[in-house]
Write an enzyme that holds these catalytic residues in place. Structure first.
Site, PDB file in Angstrom:
ATOM      1  N   HIS A  42      -0.148   3.709  -3.022  1.00 11.04           N
ATOM      2  CA  HIS A  42      -0.279   2.417  -2.331  1.00 11.04           C
ATOM      3  C   HIS A  42      -0.938   2.623  -0.800  1.00 11.04           C
ATOM      4  O   HIS A  42      -1.866   2.160  -0.516  1.00 11.04           O
ATOM      5  CB  HIS A  42       0.947   1.605  -2.131  1.00 11.04           C
ATOM      6  CG  HIS A  42       0.924   0.384  -1.631  1.00 11.04           C
ATOM      7  ND1 HIS A  42       0.620   0.326  -0.161  1.00 11.04           N
ATOM      8  CD2 HIS A  42       0.714  -0.650  -1.956  1.00 11.04           C
ATOM      9  CE1 HIS A  42       0.752  -1.210   0.200  1.00 11.04           C
ATOM     10  NE2 HIS A  42       0.534  -1.749  -1.061  1.00 11.04           N
ATOM     11  N   ASP A  43      -0.185   3.769  -0.245  1.00  8.10           N
ATOM     12  CA  ASP A  43      -0.646   4.171   0.951  1.00  8.10           C
ATOM     13  C   ASP A  43      -1.400   5.366   0.939  1.00  8.10           C
ATOM     14  O   ASP A  43      -1.953   6.006   2.081  1.00  8.10           O
ATOM     15  CB  ASP A  43       0.524   4.311   2.056  1.00  8.10           C
ATOM     16  CG  ASP A  43       1.326   3.051   2.052  1.00  8.10           C
ATOM     17  OD1 ASP A  43       0.801   1.854   2.033  1.00  8.10           O
ATOM     18  OD2 ASP A  43       2.294   2.863   2.977  1.00  8.10           O
ATOM     19  N   THR A  44      -1.784   5.900  -0.101  1.00  4.77           N
ATOM     20  CA  THR A  44      -2.550   6.918  -0.395  1.00  4.77           C
ATOM     21  C   THR A  44      -3.912   6.850  -1.113  1.00  4.77           C
ATOM     22  O   THR A  44      -4.437   5.801  -0.995  1.00  4.77           O
ATOM     23  CB  THR A  44      -1.969   8.243  -0.669  1.00  4.77           C
ATOM     24  OG1 THR A  44      -1.340   7.927  -1.757  1.00  4.77           O
ATOM     25  CG2 THR A  44      -1.049   9.000   0.376  1.00  4.77           C
TER      26      THR A  44
END
Ligand SMILES: *[C@@H]1O[C@H](CO)[C@@H](O)[C@H](O)[C@H]1NC(C)=O
Ligand SMILES: *[C@@H]1O[C@H](CO)[C@@H](O)[C@H](O)[C@H]1NC(C)=O
Ligand SMILES: *[C@@H]1O[C@H](CO)[C@@H](O)[C@H](O)[C@H]1NC(C)=O
Ligand SMILES: *[C@@H]1O[C@H](CO)[C@@H](O)[C@H](O)[C@H]1NC(C)=O
Ligand SMILES: *[C@@H]1O[C@H](CO)[C@@H](O)[C@H](O)[C@H]1NC(C)=O
Ligand SMILES: *[C@@H]1O[C@H](CO)[C@@H](O)[C@H](O)[C@H]1NC(C)=O
Ligand SMILES: *[C@@H]1O[C@H](CO)[C@@H](O)[C@H](O)[C@H]1NC(C)=O
Ligand SMILES: *[C@@H]1O[C@H](CO)[C@@H](O)[C@H](O)[C@H]1NC(C)=O
Length: 429
Positions: free
Chosen positions: A213-215
């Site tokens: 999600h954040d990568t």
């Protein structure tokens, strides 16, 4: 004191209360107190299934099919199992997809808010309880079992988030202190693995870094490889186990919501290893497959008509539907009580499930669902393998069919009320 948890500990009282702001964002002392007292619960059972005895559902985040399929670690893992080339998420954004995996519907959810589904809505936990089949969740970095806060830590970089925790969205789970203790973290996963106390069904959510999600997909693909590669050689973990690696949703909202997925583990039939399966599946297919595998009634929602995993369908003599996906998107929720107006309209009617019919490969519907919704008319035609809703036209007009035993083809169109038997197909087959 963390009041809801305390009340729950005092005997699983039925609290029809909305969570207070302190429960959404508990204070550090509240978290510390709960951590010191609430112990994980890891029931053990060994109910024999038709195709598998354990199901491990691992979800990564927001990636388009082709992008995920070409990530090198995922591609290598998929080769060790069976690739599902026609598996679909059911809407956008994340939370309603997680919600769907547990309760067979999105309830119109079109957002990632602090949503709570009323206690009269059943989930797969109720299905498993009919045969005492053990279940659990492993949510990376959840601070203690059954944590209900919106996120953890409560500030800073994203780590654990409630929107990726499907069971916690349901009051029928959170109002039961024992069920809450089955919602654990990765520390507990490794402890359950070591002590041979893994449940027969589990949902695994890596944190917001590891799930991509954040990568990005290269990061989440590498995480998946590192998480699974030793487990696949662990006889206790893998024997008679089906592991599903899938995604909550595809990334490009304007395109159809197909997601890259594959099955691994000792329960994948030998002759299917390294192969592809193009059967039409959705997140709801996992619920119907759990019904058919363990011989337990389903939820009477979109799990009812959902296709079963093909090798299981073959084993139990069920005929799956073929779906024409050329005009299918599944990229928006229908209008419902969980809509916040982001993509769908809020309505206040909770959808009524089916209370009769041969759902889920013939295992029917849970007694509790039949009792709760007795004499009410189902909101949708849940016998369809394609979730749709007539009011907003979402996915209406999608054709699907299946070949009956005699060779005739039974044809349907979602939302039209039109069904029919094509005798010419009969002649040509
Ligand atoms: C499930 O467990 C409960 C509590 O131990 C027991 O009373 C019940 O008979 C069990 N049900 C089944 C179907 O095994
Ligand atoms: C996971 O939960 C256990 C309690 O079940 C707790 O002791 C542990 O600290 C938690 N692990 C993490 C990394 O938060
Ligand atoms: C996510 O988990 C990994 C360990 O699996 C950890 O190294 C990382 O710091 C976590 N991410 C965040 C933002 O806390
Ligand atoms: C769903 O896809 C259609 C067709 O590409 C597009 O017009 C619509 O905007 C999409 N919906 C959302 C919520 O993105
Ligand atoms: C999302 O799924 C659709 C439907 O199959 C597929 O055509 C599309 O390639 C996927 N999206 C992207 C951008 O890969
Ligand atoms: C289920 O609960 C919701 C919310 O409390 C309520 O609006 C609905 O009427 C209930 N449904 C039934 C069938 O009791
Ligand atoms: C449903 O209908 C049956 C027969 O018509 C009746 O006996 C029963 O009380 C009704 N149940 C509810 C919950 O209304
Ligand atoms: C098609 O024909 C079969 C056998 O004659 C029947 O059982 C089935 O209900 C029919 N289906 C539809 C959709 O009319």
């Amino acid at each position: 004191m963390y009041t809801k948890t305390l009340a729950a500990l005092l005997g699983g009282l039925s609290l029809a209360l909305a969570q207070t702001s302190s429960e959404q964002t508990p204070s550090a002392p509240e978290i510390a107190a709960a951590r010191a007292t609430i112990k994980p619960y890891s029931p053990v059972s060994n109910v024999q299934g038709k195709s598998f005895n354990r199901f491990v559902n691992i979800w990564l985040e927001n990636t388009d099919y082709d992008v995920a399929a070409s990530e090198k670690h995922l591609a290598k893992l998929a080769k060790k199992g069976l690739t599902l080339t026609n598996m679909w998420a059911v809407t956008h954004p994340s939370e309603p997809n997680y919600c769907a995996s547990q309760g067979g519907d999105t309830f119109g959810m079109d957002n990632d808010d602090f949503n709570q589904i009323p206690a009269n809505v059943s989930t797969i936990a109720d299905m498993f309880d009919t045969k005492n089949i053990s279940w659990g969740e492993y949510q990376e970095h959840s601070p203690y079992p059954g944590y209900q806060g919106f996120r953890y830590p409560t500030s800073g970089d994203n780590d654990y988030v409630r929107k990726h925790n499907p069971a916690i969205l349901y009051n029928s789970v959170t109002e039961d202190a024992t069920r809450l203790r089955q919602i654990k973290n990765f520390t507990d996963f490794y402890e359950d693995l070591r002590t041979h106390r893994l449940p027969q069904y589990s949902f695994v959510t890596p944190n917001m870094t590891n799930d991509g999600h954040d990568t990005d997909i290269s990061f989440s693909g590498t995480w998946t490889w590192e998480f699974l590669i030793d487990l696949l050689d662990n006889e206790y973990f893998t024997k008679d186990t089906l592991i599903l690696l899938t995604f909550d949703e595809n990334d490009t909202y304007e395109l159809g919501n197909k997601i890259f997925s594959f099955l691994l583990g000792g329960a994948v039939p030998q002759h299917l290893l390294g192969k592809e399966d193009d059967t039409f599946y959705t997140h709801y297919s996992i619920i119907s497959s759990l019904s058919a595998n363990f011989g337990i009634p389903g939820l009477g929602r979109w799990d009812c008509g959902a296709n079963l995993l093909s090798f299981l369908a073959e084993k139990v003599g069920y005929t799956n539907y073929e779906v024409d996906t050329s005009n299918l998107y599944l990229n928006v929720s229908y209008n419902g009580p969980m809509a916040a107006g982001e993509y769908s309209q809020k309505t206040y009617e909770w959808p009524i499930p089916a209370t009769e019919g041969q759902c889920s490969g013939g295992h029917g519907i849970l007694d509790i669902v039949k009792k709760t919704y007795a004499n009410l008319t189902a909101t949708h035609d849940y016998s369809s393998p394609v979730p749709f809703d007539v009011e907003t036209g979402n996915s209406v007009g999608v054709e699907y069919s299946r070949r009956l035993k005699g060779g005739k083809r039974e044809k349907y169109v979602t939302g039209s009320g039109k069904t029919g038997n094509d005798t010419s197909a009969c002649k040509s087959s």
